[in-house]
Design an enzyme around this catalytic site. Structure first.
Site, short mmCIF file in Angstrom:
data_model
loop_
_atom_site.label_atom_id
_atom_site.label_comp_id
_atom_site.label_asym_id
_atom_site.label_seq_id
_atom_site.Cartn_x
_atom_site.Cartn_y
_atom_site.Cartn_z
N SER A 79 0.85 -1.18 0.00
CA SER A 79 0.00 0.00 0.00
C SER A 79 0.89 1.23 0.00
CB SER A 79 -0.92 0.00 1.23
OG SER A 79 -1.83 1.09 1.18
N GLU A 80 0.53 2.23 -0.82
CA GLU A 80 1.41 3.39 -1.03
C GLU A 80 1.72 4.15 0.25
OE1 GLU A 80 -1.86 4.26 -4.01
OE2 GLU A 80 -1.48 2.48 -2.77
N ASN A 81 0.83 4.07 1.24
CA ASN A 81 1.05 4.83 2.48
C ASN A 81 2.04 4.15 3.42
OD1 ASN A 81 -1.06 2.86 2.84
ND2 ASN A 81 -1.51 3.78 4.82
#
Length: 422
Positions: A249-251
């Site tokens: 996940s990009e976060n």
């Protein structure tokens, strides 16, 4: 979230311009932007993370392939609307450069007078530790301010934090404030659906689950994959139990598991879509700049994301309807710009009014140029064949080739072994 954090400053009209990648569901933000009360500079999320990291490291600018061929490169993204709905300020074209025969855009770095950061623990020297996915933009942001102010859930004596556990050293921190009211709001509380719950969903959602179940068959054992916001994220619930897939996940999460049960919900553990998630054994957390380094560095094998429009050559549009819908591009522009990542788009074949979403050319601003490898809809599966266009590979149950032709806004060829497969 409306009325929380920066939402309070929005409500009191204390924000003139916002530089952001994704604004989510904040209705007041969207209203002020579309009515001309707020300037918004939309930036790809990975580029934003790197602009902040570079600013903190004293680097004035850098080159990235993210956004080549889109409005990120050419300019024209609305920054400010006039009260009559016309665009008053557009984003400007970027400088470009060529390295090893590949084009890149130049991005200027960001630093601020103040950086406001939330930490889990801080010691009295300013050393910081973040918890789970709450690292995200906090780590690079802590380095990019002339004055960094940290709100910590807990302030501990020097020596209590082990040196190899510290995420940000105290050299970057100027002030620490003890969090008095540690209320953590969850923007999208999302829990796992059992089979009974799934059967009771509306017909439209059941149709989408059929799409994502087909998409889940794209995963291969040992693959690193990223799932976009919305429908694609459901794929984590339908991965073949006989294989292992590492979801990123990009976060700042690697090793995403299914959505949690209600008893497993953790407000510090969310995905890029702000939904509550779980992490599998062996998972890890890191900052957003590190996350997008993985993406730009072609470490992600496959991306599954939604689409508003896809062209016959694999162009994708999925982040804005000018003058009507604004959420921001998030990390999509970065993800589809990674040449080594296979891009699978999941989408309804037609819009609610029956018009096709697969077209000869996209009419909406592009997320990426010739970036899509496969399209999975409620009617069929298309492959994008470079230099040739669309190839119809599979049909959904009850759909015919003629029905697909009638619902598609461009020409395509049909595989000799096309059949109903899902």
């Amino acid at each position: 979230i409306d009325g929380v954090g920066l939402g309070k400053l929005l409500n009191t009209r204390q924000v003139k311009r916002m530089v952001a990648s994704y604004v989510g569901e904040n209705k007041e933000f969207a209203r002020q932007y579309l009515s001309g009360e707020l300037e918004v500079e939309l930036v790809p999320q990975g580029t934003l993370a790197e602009k902040i990291r570079s600013g903190g490291a004293g680097i004035p600018a850098f080159y990235t392939h993210t956004g080549i061929g889109t409005l990120v490169e050419t300019g024209g993204i609305p920054i400010k609307y006039a009260k009559n709905g016309d665009v008053e300020i557009f984003s400007q074209p970027h400088c470009t450069g060529v390295f090893d025969g590949k084009r890149y855009v130049m991005e200027e770095s960001i630093s601020g007078d103040y950086a406001l950061v939330k930490a889990w623990k801080a010691d009295e020297l300013g050393n910081l530790v973040f918890r789970a996915s709450a690292n995200n933009f906090n780590a690079p942001m802590a380095t990019a301010g002339k004055v960094t102010i940290v709100e910590a859930e807990e302030i501990v004596p020097v020596g209590e934090l082990k040196p190899d556990q510290i995420h940000i050293p105290g050299i970057h921190v100027h002030r620490i404030i003890k969090c008095e009211k540690n209320e953590k709001k969850i923007e999208k509380l999302t829990v796992r659906q059992d089979q009974a719950g799934e059967a009771g969903l509306p017909a439209a959602m059941q149709k989408r689950i059929r799409i994502i179940k087909r998409a889940a068959r794209e995963f291969k054992d040992g693959m690193y994959a990223n799932l976009g916001i919305g429908m694609p994220m459901l794929a984590s619930n339908y991965i073949d139990p006989g294989i292992t897939v590492y979801l990123q996940s990009e976060n700042g999460v690697l090793g995403l598991g299914p959505f949690p049960t209600r008893s497993e919900v953790d407000p510090d553990l969310i995905n890029a879509g702000k939904e509550t998630v779980t992490v599998l054994q062996g998972g890890s957390f890191f900052s957003s700049d590190v996350s997008f380094g993985m993406i730009r560095g072609n470490r992600i094998d496959m991306l599954v994301l939604g689409g508003m429009e896809v062209s016959q050559t694999g162009d994708l549009a999925n982040w804005i309807v000018p003058g009507k819908m604004v959420k921001g591009m998030g990390g999509a522009v970065d993800l589809v710009s990674a040449s080594g990542t296979r891009v699978v788009v999941t989408m309804d074949h037609c819009s609610k009014d029956g018009s096709p979403k697969i077209l000869k050319r996209c009419t909406l601003p592009l997320t990426g140029v010739e970036c899509v490898n496969r399209i999975i809809t409620d009617m069929c599966v298309f492959d994008v064949v470079p230099g040739k266009g669309l190839l119809l590979r599979e049909l959904a149950s009850g759909c015919s080739v003629d029905q697909v032709r009638a619902a598609t806004g461009c020409e395509f060829t049909v595989a000799s072994d096309v059949a109903e497969t899902y």
